[in-house]
Design an enzyme around this catalytic site. Structure first.
Site, mmCIF file in Angstrom:
data_model
loop_
_atom_site.group_PDB
_atom_site.id
_atom_site.type_symbol
_atom_site.label_atom_id
_atom_site.label_comp_id
_atom_site.label_asym_id
_atom_site.label_seq_id
_atom_site.Cartn_x
_atom_site.Cartn_y
_atom_site.Cartn_z
ATOM 1 N N SER A 43 0.862 -1.190 0.000
ATOM 2 C CA SER A 43 0.000 0.000 0.000
ATOM 3 C C SER A 43 0.889 1.228 0.000
ATOM 4 C CB SER A 43 -0.902 0.002 1.233
ATOM 5 O OG SER A 43 -0.140 0.188 2.415
ATOM 6 N N LEU A 108 2.757 -1.355 4.955
ATOM 7 C CA LEU A 108 2.124 -0.084 5.317
ATOM 8 C C LEU A 108 3.208 0.971 5.453
ATOM 9 C CD1 LEU A 108 -0.315 1.614 6.249
ATOM 10 C CD2 LEU A 108 0.080 0.761 8.569
ATOM 11 N N VAL A 139 6.744 -2.609 7.501
ATOM 12 C CA VAL A 139 6.597 -1.160 7.515
ATOM 13 C C VAL A 139 7.482 -0.587 6.421
ATOM 14 C CG1 VAL A 139 6.790 0.940 8.892
ATOM 15 C CG2 VAL A 139 6.162 -1.222 9.998
ATOM 16 N N LYS A 140 6.899 0.282 5.599
ATOM 17 C CA LYS A 140 7.647 0.858 4.477
ATOM 18 C C LYS A 140 8.382 2.130 4.915
ATOM 19 C CE LYS A 140 5.797 0.667 0.289
ATOM 20 N NZ LYS A 140 4.808 0.802 -0.819
ATOM 21 N N VAL A 141 9.677 2.157 4.639
ATOM 22 C CA VAL A 141 10.536 3.294 4.970
ATOM 23 C C VAL A 141 11.291 3.686 3.704
ATOM 24 C CG1 VAL A 141 12.512 4.070 6.338
ATOM 25 C CG2 VAL A 141 10.795 2.572 7.370
#
Length: 948
Positions: A43, A108, A139-141
């Site tokens: 996403s 996310l 978790v997207k970074v």
């Protein structure tokens, strides 16, 4: 077996670059898992924006979430996103379990606004990991420079990370190093790395889009056909070549002794994930970036259209390690052509951060709109009819504010939003409603009620008095609580009137002053402290007094010395005119029994609507501020406030906020309050109208005139309050709007450089009185039995040249004739402010407006010195000032000093007038002699004569 599912036979997982609530709930995701072997979901803000903003499927969930309590837009979105991610993760959990945690992930993203902030990225990633609470979350970074240490830190905490916005091989090596270092830290601290997973999302198609554009430019510049052909042969090949060589780095990084040591502990390699694989160029195959990047231990994340296309006609082969040398050749040729891939990828990261931030703005705007719709019954309405020119200017400025993140920067206390001076030190008002200690105020209110006070009197000026005055005038007296009054004058008659209206023995006095050094509240306190001492005894007097002041002020010390019942402390980071939602407004409200819990609950709805996560186009405070500021720049700088009966006093508070905040440096907005609405013909082209009323108040004649103004091209803002309990929403809306308008005007909206000038002159005059027993002599330009007229030599010469001679009428005629288009006329009366005198000034001002077609102000001194006085002295030189002073029928002594109330008022008037003339303002002073009622009637007649 269809081509999509067959990819798993080549060691590649397919993830879907799409997520929506209905898509998961209706079983569509589960179907893709079963039929196509989809093993993950990603996403991003753009995906969520399309899902939330383009359909109504989130309306009900938003409504349900808000039923449990209002919340900021970012938190509301996060609540929805977390639920969506959890649902998708649960659907993919069997995949995760079946593959032993090697796949089955949902990603996310941390807020793209944090892409350049390491600490904030870490904090948000930690929070999202905890909130989602699913093992198969990533978790997207972003792979920005500040993102790299965040990646290492988060991996070291055992959090699975999807690194996004990765374009460069060099940066990819740094990303992999961050992952390895994070794993080593985790293992060194005794952690089991087998549950940690990571992908490095290497973006593909965007590289070809950027490279092809530069190649086309080179082709257009080339003269040699062979060179043109060579360059054309590079088109559509750069992205795949870049990805293939990144894969070679992957193989190197995840082999050898360092990796073997981690693998032995159960660590998983960080897979390369091909992102942005939807084809942008229609000349290329719609499955190009799938077919050419098939290889073991990789992921391809595809949008639904690409998934469908590959299922339909995709061709399978182990393509990722084909022709690696050809890939090197492509990049070498690109470099020889003078095109830097490093420059392309650096720009793509920068642009990617911007695109995701832009998408987040759209996303939060969509959520904000839906929130406002759901809360419409509890949010005051704002409708702006600005006309074509101003409307377009606001639209353009709205986009400028969005693109430059100004509303977020404002909330982050970034003083560059204004002039870069000290604005960052004066933003405590942003959080004052949320910071209010409601329980303490309720306890204070309970104690006040228990004392059976009949009255409560605020002794203060400007920001310390005008907000409480609005509350006193708006809310009816509550049973069991004292009636709230405000005294903000040194006029002896007004002080006497206040004394006569209360029972001294049963009155609570609230002495309100931020600095503690303001003349008026100090002398008012001295006077009433002595009166109370005489009434109930000096030993008990202090218990009838409350102080509201900033910590360390002289008033704090006086309150302690005189045994005040309590001292409330303000926030030094809040200026007086922004202080109504701090103790300076809330203490008087609590004393009067106003339901602060309800008031502040309603207020917080507007605070959230104006919050940092609400983009400018959906942010009511920003919209009003942009309109006010841009109208001012277009010459519509007379902000005319029309308040309906229930909230009639609101304009007096807004008047100070606007005038002191914007009127300086020779520019600014001039607020016009209390000027009865006239016909369209009464107004010039310098007006900006704000009409504010409570829902249900109707006035057909007023509405008709307002519509006529709008039809005549005047900008009109209509604000409808749900009830008087929503007054706090308007306090905050206007505070935000004026701060924004200050930015548009290019001034510091939190200082007041011209207020102090009049105070200095006043102190000089009162000091002279204390020394000699009289104020310095002054010479009128003419003197009659009824009045003396004063002004400086420059004004006198100009007025005589215009026909002023030996009578008042001629001086007034010459003076008022100096008002022209875009000017305003201000009547500044140093007399008791009461209903009769207000009516007298209103009659005079409306006569001037209707005859001269200029804006008018009717102010009472010294009250206005702490309000509009700033704009009159420091704002645009468009004011024509008529100061009105008078003999005091009876003076009133101030305990402990020679100067009486009348002398202090006279010194204030003369000090004020002196600064006006020093600033070369068009100013005339009329001093009425004898009976004040007769004098005002005479002046009214003289003004009527002067206008004819």
């Amino acid at each position: 077996m269809n081509p999509v599912k067959a990819l798993e036979n080549h060691g590649q997982a397919v993830w879907l670059d799409f997520l929506a609530r209905g898509f998961v709930a209706k079983g569509d995701l589960k179907k893709l898992i079963d039929t196509d072997g989809v093993k993950g979901v990603t996403s991003n803000p753009s995906i969520f924006e399309k899902a939330i903003g383009s359909s109504d499927e989130y309306d009900a969930p938003i409504g349900q979430a808000l039923k449990r309590g209002d919340r900021p837009v970012s938190e509301l979105f996060e609540h929805l996103a977390v639920e969506d991610i959890q649902h998708a993760a649960d659907v993919l959990r069997p995949v995760y379990d079946h593959l032993g945690g090697h796949d089955g992930f949902v990603s996310l993203e941390v807020s793209p606004y944090l892409a350049m902030d390491t600490k904030a990225t870490i904090a948000e990633a930690e929070r999202l990991w905890k909130e989602v609470d699913r093992k198969n979350l990533m978790v997207k970074v972003p792979a920005t420079t500040p993102g790299l240490p965040a990646i290492q830190q988060l991996i070291g905490e055992g959090i699975s990370i999807n690194i996004t916005l990765l374009f460069s091989q060099k940066v990819y090596v740094k990303v992999a190093e961050a992952y390895l270092s994070g794993l080593e830290k985790y293992v060194a601290e005794g952690g089991d790395p087998s549950h940690i997973a990571s992908v490095a999302s290497f973006f593909v198609s965007r590289i070809d889009t950027a490279a092809d554009k530069l190649i086309d430019e080179k082709i257009a510049q080339a003269n040699d056909p062979t060179e043109k052909e060579r360059l054309a042969g590079l088109k559509g090949k750069v992205a795949v070549a870049n990805a293939k060589l990144a894969y070679q780095e992957y193989k190197r990084l995840f082999s050898g002794a360092r990796w073997d040591k981690l693998a032995a502990k159960g660590a998983k390699p960080q897979r390369l994930l091909w992102a942005s694989t939807g084809t942008k160029n229609k000349d290329y195959s719609d499955v190009l970036y799938v077919e050419e990047l098939i290889g073991p231990n990789t992921v391809n994340t595809v949008p639904p259209a690409t998934l469908d296309a590959f299922r339909d006609h995709g061709k399978l082969r182990d393509s990722l390690e084909e022709n690696v040398e050809d890939a090197r050749h492509v990049l070498d040729e690109l470099e020889k052509s003078g095109i830097s891939l490093d420059a392309i990828t650096a720009e793509l990261v920068k642009d990617g951060v911007k695109q995701f931030a832009d998408a987040a703005d759209k996303l939060y705007g969509a959520v904000a709109h839906k929130r406002a719709t759901v809360l419409s019954a509890g949010l005051d309405r704002q409708q702006m009819a600005l006309g074509s020119s101003l409307g377009k200017a606001v639209e353009k400025s709205t986009e400028d504010w969005r693109a430059s993140a100004k509303i977020r920067r404002l909330w982050q206390h970034d003083k560059s939003v204004w002039t870069g001076d000290d604005e960052n030190k004066w933003l405590g008002w942003l959080t004052s409603p949320a910071a209010a200690d409601i329980a303490d105020y309720e306890d204070f209110a309970h104690r006040v009620k228990g004392q059976s006070f009949t009255d409560a009197v605020v002794l203060g000026m400007g920001g310390s008095s005008l907000g409480p005055e609005v509350l006193a005038q708006t809310f009816p007296k509550k049973a069991g609580f004292p009636k709230l009054h405000v005294l903000d004058s040194t006029d002896p008659a007004q002080v006497r009137t206040m004394q006569a209206s209360i029972n001294l023995a049963d009155t609570l006095f609230i002495v309100s002053s931020k600095s503690g050094g303001t003349t008026e509240p100090n002398v008012m306190k001295d006077y009433f402290f002595e009166r109370v001492s005489e009434t109930i005894g000096a030993d008990k007097a202090g218990y009838r007094f409350i102080a509201v002041t900033d910590p360390g002020s002289s008033l704090q010390k006086v309150a302690a010395k005189q045994d005040f019942a309590r001292t409330f402390y303000g926030d030094p980071a809040i200026g007086g005119r922004y202080s109504v939602l701090s103790p300076f407004g809330l203490v008087p409200a609590a004393a009067a029994g106003v339901d602060l819990r309800t008031l502040l609950t309603h207020t917080m709805a507007m605070v959230r609507s104006c919050g940092p996560d609400v983009p400018p186009h959906e942010n009511p405070g920003v919209q009003l501020g942009l309109a006010m500021g841009l109208a001012g720049l277009e010459g519509r700088d007379k902000v005319t406030i029309l308040s309906s009966k229930k909230i009639a006093d609101f304009g007096a508070w807004a008047e100070q906020l606007i005038a002191e905040s914007t009127g300086k440096d020779g520019k600014g907005l001039v607020p016009i309050d209390g000027e009865t609405l006239g016909d369209a013909a009464s107004y010039g082209n310098d007006r900006f109208f704000i009409d504010i009323r409570t829902e249900g108040e109707s006035d057909a004649a007023h509405d008709g005139k307002l519509a006529a103004l709008e039809n005549a091209g005047h900008p009109v803002v209509r604000i409808v309050m749900k009830s008087i309990e929503h007054i706090g929403q308007e306090f905050f809306r206007f505070e935000m709007a004026v701060a924004v308008a200050g930015s548009v005007l290019g001034i510091n909206p939190f200082n007041q450089p011209d207020v102090e000038a009049a105070k200095i002159k006043t102190r000089e005059l009162t000091a002279a009185f204390e020394k000699t027993g009289s104020l310095p002599k002054e010479q009128p330009v003419i003197s009659t039995d009824a009045a003396d007229i004063y002004t400086d030599e420059k004004n006198a010469a100009a007025l005589r040249q215009a026909g002023a001679d030996g009578d008042l009428d001629s001086w007034l005629k010459a003076h008022l004739a100096r008002s022209g288009a875009d000017d305003y006329v201000a009547l500044l009366a140093y007399i008791e402010r009461n209903a009769t005198h207000i009516d007298s000034l209103q009659h005079m001002r409306l006569a001037v407006r209707d005859k001269r077609h200029v804006a008018t102000c009717a102010e009472f001194g010294p009250r206005f010195l702490h309000s509009t006085g700033q704009a009159y002295k420091g704002g645009p030189d468009s004011g024509v000032f008529l100061q009105i002073t008078a003999d005091d029928a009876r003076d009133l002594a101030v305990p402990g000093q020679k100067a009486s109330f009348g002398i202090i008022k006279a010194a204030q008037a003369r000090g004020d007038f002196g600064v006006l003339t020093e600033r070369n303002r068009r100013a005339l002073r009329v001093h009425l002699k004898g009976d004040l009622a007769s004098g005002l009637k005479m002046l009214d007649t003289a003004i009527q004569n002067a206008l004819n």
